[in-house]
Design an enzyme around this catalytic site. Structure first.
Site, short mmCIF file in Angstrom:
data_model
loop_
_atom_site.label_atom_id
_atom_site.label_comp_id
_atom_site.label_asym_id
_atom_site.label_seq_id
_atom_site.Cartn_x
_atom_site.Cartn_y
_atom_site.Cartn_z
N CYS A 51 7.58 -42.03 -46.24
CA CYS A 51 6.57 -43.02 -46.65
C CYS A 51 6.64 -43.41 -48.12
O CYS A 51 6.66 -44.62 -48.41
CB CYS A 51 5.18 -42.52 -46.31
SG CYS A 51 5.09 -41.54 -44.82
N ARG A 95 11.85 -30.20 -44.27
CA ARG A 95 10.57 -29.52 -44.45
C ARG A 95 10.78 -28.03 -44.32
O ARG A 95 11.46 -27.59 -43.39
CB ARG A 95 9.55 -29.96 -43.39
CG ARG A 95 9.18 -31.40 -43.51
CD ARG A 95 8.17 -31.78 -42.44
NE ARG A 95 7.98 -33.23 -42.47
CZ ARG A 95 7.25 -33.90 -41.60
NH1 ARG A 95 6.63 -33.25 -40.64
NH2 ARG A 95 7.12 -35.21 -41.69
N GLN A 143 13.35 -38.78 -38.65
CA GLN A 143 12.19 -39.47 -38.10
C GLN A 143 12.57 -40.92 -37.86
O GLN A 143 13.19 -41.55 -38.72
CB GLN A 143 11.04 -39.43 -39.10
CG GLN A 143 10.20 -38.19 -38.99
CD GLN A 143 8.95 -38.32 -39.82
OE1 GLN A 143 8.98 -38.84 -40.93
NE2 GLN A 143 7.84 -37.83 -39.31
N ASP A 155 11.07 -43.68 -38.23
CA ASP A 155 9.88 -44.14 -38.92
C ASP A 155 9.82 -45.66 -39.01
O ASP A 155 10.85 -46.31 -38.93
CB ASP A 155 9.99 -43.61 -40.36
CG ASP A 155 8.72 -42.95 -40.82
OD1 ASP A 155 7.66 -43.33 -40.30
OD2 ASP A 155 8.81 -42.08 -41.69
N HIS A 174 7.07 -48.52 -41.30
CA HIS A 174 5.80 -48.85 -41.93
C HIS A 174 5.57 -50.33 -41.73
O HIS A 174 6.46 -51.13 -41.96
CB HIS A 174 5.83 -48.48 -43.42
CG HIS A 174 5.98 -47.00 -43.62
ND1 HIS A 174 7.11 -46.42 -44.12
CD2 HIS A 174 5.15 -45.98 -43.31
CE1 HIS A 174 6.96 -45.11 -44.13
NE2 HIS A 174 5.78 -44.81 -43.64
N LYS A 216 -5.88 -42.75 -35.56
CA LYS A 216 -4.52 -42.82 -35.02
C LYS A 216 -4.50 -42.78 -33.50
O LYS A 216 -5.46 -42.35 -32.87
CB LYS A 216 -3.67 -41.66 -35.56
CG LYS A 216 -4.19 -40.30 -35.12
CD LYS A 216 -3.21 -39.19 -35.44
CE LYS A 216 -3.79 -37.85 -35.05
NZ LYS A 216 -2.87 -36.75 -35.14
N HIS A 262 1.82 -46.25 -40.18
CA HIS A 262 3.06 -45.48 -39.97
C HIS A 262 3.18 -45.37 -38.46
O HIS A 262 2.18 -45.18 -37.79
CB HIS A 262 2.96 -44.03 -40.45
CG HIS A 262 2.34 -43.81 -41.77
ND1 HIS A 262 3.09 -43.51 -42.87
CD2 HIS A 262 1.06 -43.78 -42.16
CE1 HIS A 262 2.28 -43.31 -43.89
NE2 HIS A 262 1.05 -43.46 -43.50
ZN LIG Z 1 5.00 -43.04 -43.11
#
Ligand SMILES: [Zn+2]
Ligand SMILES: [Zn+2]
Length: 635
Positions: free
Chosen positions: A333, A362, A380, A382, A384, A463, A509
């Site tokens: 992000c 992580r 990920q 991902d 946005h 979410k 996200h």
């Molecule tokens: Zn994100």
């Protein structure tokens, strides 16, 4: 009189001293039979509990987590009672209910054998038949300590010593057995129906390897025999499908001692992975996404600004470059925010959908690692999305459509949950109202039924979660659509509205696969390694019977390869039956057997993984058949 308000909002007055069980009986006989415990103002209590003041009450059955825990925790007491009857010298440690079952830890001279487990299970069954009632009572801390010391239970005494001085300590007594326990429990052992002991393994007292190794017995319990059998079947299936085992056998991926939690992908695993990524790219392109890539390492200032340095530091790997602190990204992000901020945006540019297949790292505890399901680095999928408040509903519908298309292709059913504003949150009431109703309206417009988790959203926004169900009924949380009011604020993101003024964009996200590594693990277990043709690393194996068939076999291989079909040719000097069995073990969708007849007739004898021998076919006919399956992503 006290007023009891039920889950559905209805309320009623009852005489003082009424128990939860009696309240259930006053509602219906069916409910009274099914109810296992009650949640009084948010705290789970025994059925014999008497509410003393006005309160809310949720009656818990086996379908509720609280009900299941009380049920299985009672089974763990029965286990301890049975062990004490058979092995009086064993010392008791702890015995909680867990997901799918329960366990109890014992300090014993010798390890429990499978024979012991059978005997213990029999004894448990007779304790259930005796239908002994469980009685709760409390002692002061000193009395409790004396009681356990006299009984010769040092582990229980240690637990009591750690409780505050003036605490009242609760015990549950069932016939000849008493255990220290906070409860809640079922009223009697006869309430238990189907139990099964699963295994015995070593476990350190309090999980600390410096302490003594105890013996842990795992078991499970269900209210119906059929439910227990279904669970045992699923466990058996899950073992067969374990992606760590299949990953090695099919040579897809591996994790080595040199990199705990850092997976390797082998050539065949890379084929699978690239297919998923190619599919992801083409679908996202169609849905109007752009693709970006942000750096793996960025400086400390960025992570301070995003809040990760303060709130997520423990999970981040850091490095020093030119005497400055940098972090390896745990999320994509912040990089995505910098990309948005590079330019001035007009409302006419929105929505902007920026996708990234981003590799994140992580730190996870070594004990939590599990194959590709729980790793320390993963990709990920991902994206946005930056938009105006008016665009929320349509954008969310777009993401739901995308996720729905993806999951259908793999044959997954799924359930949806919406999580709303928690107690601690940022952002105005107006913004929460707008964004939560945006998500709801999108789900309603799609006619999707969903569960609402009140107050379960992140502090920065509501979410939607997607829980997909695999072929053996297990659920996995994969897709999410997360609204964020925090990062646009922290990064001061703006766009110029129709009014010529600067406004804050709304941002979401979202992920579809979640983690590509984990999704591959789920797919491997879902298909038990027998991937559909379009995903199979090897789609066709050509099996010539003897060496005089090799020339024609090579010719067939070439024809298939010209059509981008992934093919292997087995020219080992082995019997054809052996070659077929091995190709079957490798879960190859199609085997083409080539002997005299096929060579002469310029054909192939086709065997399918699913249907066995499906007869002879010309090579062009076979090519047309398999290409159609690949194109339609047939399952
Ligand atoms: Zn994100
Ligand atoms: Zn207990």
């Amino acid at each position: 009189m006290i007023r009891i308000t039920l889950k559905d909002g209805s309320s009623k007055e009852y005489n003082d001293g009424i128990t939860i069980r009696e309240i259930a009986e006053s509602i219906s006989a069916g409910l009274a039979r099914a109810v296992l415990a009650g949640e009084v103002d948010g705290r789970v209590k025994d059925l014999s509990f008497q509410p003393e003041k006005d309160c809310t009450l949720k009656l818990l059955t086996f379908d509720d987590e609280g009900g299941r825990l009380a049920y299985r925790h009672t089974a763990s007491h029965v286990l301890a009672q049975a062990v004490k009857r058979l092995f009086p010298n064993v010392r008791l440690a702890i015995g909680p209910a867990i997901d799918n079952g329960f366990y109890y830890d014992f300090d014993t001279e010798k390890n429990f054998t499978p024979d012991d487990l059978t005997k213990i299970e029999k004894e448990m069954e007779s304790i259930i038949k005796e239908d002994i009632s469980l009685e709760r009572y409390t002692l002061s801390r000193d009395e409790a300590l004396r009681f356990m010391e006299e009984k010769g239970e040092p582990y229980k005494a240690e637990l009591i010593r750690e409780l505050p001085e003036n605490e009242e300590i609760s015990f549950y007594k069932q016939g000849d057995f008493t255990d220290l326990c906070a409860g809640p429990h079922l009223p009697s052992t006869g309430k238990l129906k189907a139990i099964r002991l699963m295994s015995a393994t070593g476990a350190y007292w309090r999980g600390n390897e410096k302490n003594k190794m105890l013996q842990r017995i795992y078991g499970t319990a269900y209210p119906k025999k059929s439910q227990l059998e279904e669970y045992l079947f699923r466990m058996e299936e899950a073992k067969k499908r374990d992606h760590r085992k299949l990953g090695k056998e099919l040579d897809l991926f591996d994790i080595m001692d040199e990199g705990p939690g850092f997976p390797f992908f082998m050539p065949k695993g890379m084929v699978l992975r690239n297919l998923l990524e190619d599919y992801w790219r083409s679908e996202h392109k169609k849905a109007g996404y752009q693709e970006i890539k942000t750096p793996m390492i960025l400086n400390k200032d960025l992570w301070v600004r995003s809040g990760h340095w303060e709130n997520y530091r423990e999970n981040m790997y850091t490095v020093e470059i030119d005497e400055q602190d940098f972090a390896i990204k745990p999320m994509n992000c912040p990089g995505g925010m910098l990309v948005y901020k590079r330019k001035l945006h007009s409302y006419r540019d929105l929505p902007i959908r920026a996708g990234e297949l981003g590799l994140v790292h992580r730190h996870e505890l070594s004990g939590a690692l599990h194959g590709l399901m729980r790793v320390r680095c993963f990709t990920q999928d991902d994206a946005h999305i930056f938009m105006t408040p008016e665009q929320i509903k349509d954008e969310v519908i777009g993401v739901i459509n995308l996720i729905d298309d993806f999951y259908k292709v793999f044959g997954f059913k799924y359930k949806v949950e919406l999580s709303t504003r928690p107690e601690k949150s940022i952002g105005s009431d107006e913004m929460w109202e707008l964004s939560t109703s945006g998500l709801k309206e999108a789900l309603d417009a799609k006619g999707i039924s969903y569960k609402i988790n009140e107050g379960d959203g992140a502090f920065y926004g509501p979410k939607i979660d997607f829980h997909l169900e695999d072929s053996i009924g297990r659920t996995w949380q994969c897709g999410t659509i997360q609204l964020d009011m925090n990062l646009p604020e922290r990064f001061d993101l703006t766009y110029v509205g129709a009014d010529g003024e600067k406004h804050r964009p709304v941002m979401i996200h979202r992920v579809v696969f979640g983690s590509i590594e984990r999704f591959i693990a789920i797919l491997t277990e879902h298909f038990a390694g027998a991937f559909p043709v379009w995903l199979s690393p090897v789609q066709v194996k050509i099996l010539p019977i003897v060496d005089k068939h090799y020339d024609y076999a090579y010719e067939v291989k070439k024809l298939l390869e010209q059509k981008d079909i992934r093919v292997e040719l087995d020219t080992r000097n082995e019997k054809i039956g052996y070659k077929i069995r091995e190709a079957q073990m490798e879960k190859t969708p199609y085997m083409l057997v080539i002997g005299d007849k096929e060579t002469e007739g310029r054909a192939v004898a086709v065997r399918s993984r699913k249907d066995g021998d499906i007869g002879a076919m010309s090579v062009p006919d076979f090519i047309n058949k398999i290409i159609e399956e690949i194109k339609t992503k047939a399952k």
